[in-house]
Scaffold this active site. Structure first.
Site, PDB file in Angstrom:
ATOM      1  N   ASN A  89      28.270  91.101   2.460  1.00  0.00           N
ATOM      2  CA  ASN A  89      28.293  92.064   3.560  1.00  0.00           C
ATOM      3  C   ASN A  89      28.043  91.321   4.880  1.00  0.00           C
ATOM      4  O   ASN A  89      27.900  90.091   4.905  1.00  0.00           O
ATOM      5  CB  ASN A  89      27.307  93.215   3.334  1.00  0.00           C
ATOM      6  CG  ASN A  89      25.849  92.763   3.351  1.00  0.00           C
ATOM      7  OD1 ASN A  89      25.504  91.693   3.874  1.00  0.00           O
ATOM      8  ND2 ASN A  89      24.967  93.569   2.787  1.00  0.00           N
TER       9      ASN A  89
ATOM     10  N   ASP B 242      26.339  97.546  -4.104  1.00  0.00           N
ATOM     11  CA  ASP B 242      26.362  97.444  -5.564  1.00  0.00           C
ATOM     12  C   ASP B 242      27.456  98.330  -6.149  1.00  0.00           C
ATOM     13  O   ASP B 242      28.118  97.965  -7.121  1.00  0.00           O
ATOM     14  CB  ASP B 242      25.008  97.846  -6.148  1.00  0.00           C
ATOM     15  CG  ASP B 242      23.909  96.861  -5.783  1.00  0.00           C
ATOM     16  OD1 ASP B 242      24.208  95.660  -5.673  1.00  0.00           O
ATOM     17  OD2 ASP B 242      22.760  97.288  -5.603  1.00  0.00           O
TER      18      ASP B 242
END
Length: 208
Positions: free
Chosen positions: A85, A155
């Site tokens: 990210n 996730d």
């Protein structure tokens, strides 16, 4: 504020996982279609799992979370897909990611370090994908949703991507990412990390 990502890491039992545990799991790892690794266990153990998978021609998906500034360079070369990210990207490269152009810079830098394919997730902006085979970056946008709790969105994305890699390998990577974006979008619309995904009746029917 509502929908903003705040993460507290308490490693606990994860750090007890060791090379002996990995050895006991080797049969499962070697027969898998995809192996996913993160940094929530001891990095050296994760790296060994990636090496074990690569030696057995198992696709490797690595998510450097929580990120380490001094990540072992072998993580780049043993990851078929390297997915980070914006925060993780900055820790790894020193480049703050505020837009798509920054993500592209990060992607190119990670390719130079040996990654085959890099995905930088950009929250509400979707993802940027770049690979050695396709050096022109692709932006895969995410649908607009009202984010209530973004905990676990990364996730959800990585888990969904692993699912599509394993069970729908003929899909293009761009399509896999688009579908994984959809799954992650569902996960942020309710509080907590337990997605209501199986029970939602309003989901796109083309996710499977």
């Amino acid at each position: 504020s509502l929908g903003q990502n705040v993460i507290v890491i308490v490693p606990g039992a994860n750090l007890l996982l060791n090379f002996e545990d990995l050895k006991r799991a080797s049969d499962v790892i070697c027969k898998a279609k995809v192996v996913v690794c993160q940094l929530e266990i001891t990095p050296a153990v994760s790296l060994e799992a990636l090496k074990m998978a690569r030696a057995n021609r198992v696709k490797t998906l690595f998510n450097p979370a929580p990120a380490l500034a001094d990540l072992d360079p072998q993580f780049y070369t043993y990851s078929d897909i390297f997915c980070c990210n914006e925060t993780e990207a900055e820790i790894l490269t020193g480049i703050p990611v505020g837009n798509l152009e920054d993500a592209e810079k990060v992607g190119r830098m990670l390719l130079e370090r040996g990654c085959k394919l890099v995905i930088v997730t950009l929250g509400a902006e979707g993802c940027m994908m770049i690979s050695g085979d396709e050096p022109i970056p692709k932006h895969v946008p995410a649908g607009k949703v009202r984010a209530v709790d973004t905990t676990g969105a990364g996730d959800s994305f990585v888990g969904a991507l692993a699912f599509y890699l394993a069970y729908y390998p003929k899909l293009s990577m761009e399509e896999m990412i688009r579908k994984s974006n959809c799954v992650a979008s569902v996960s942020v619309q309710a509080p907590g990390t337990q997605s209501s995904y199986p029970y939602r009746k309003d989901l796109p029917q083309d996710l499977f």
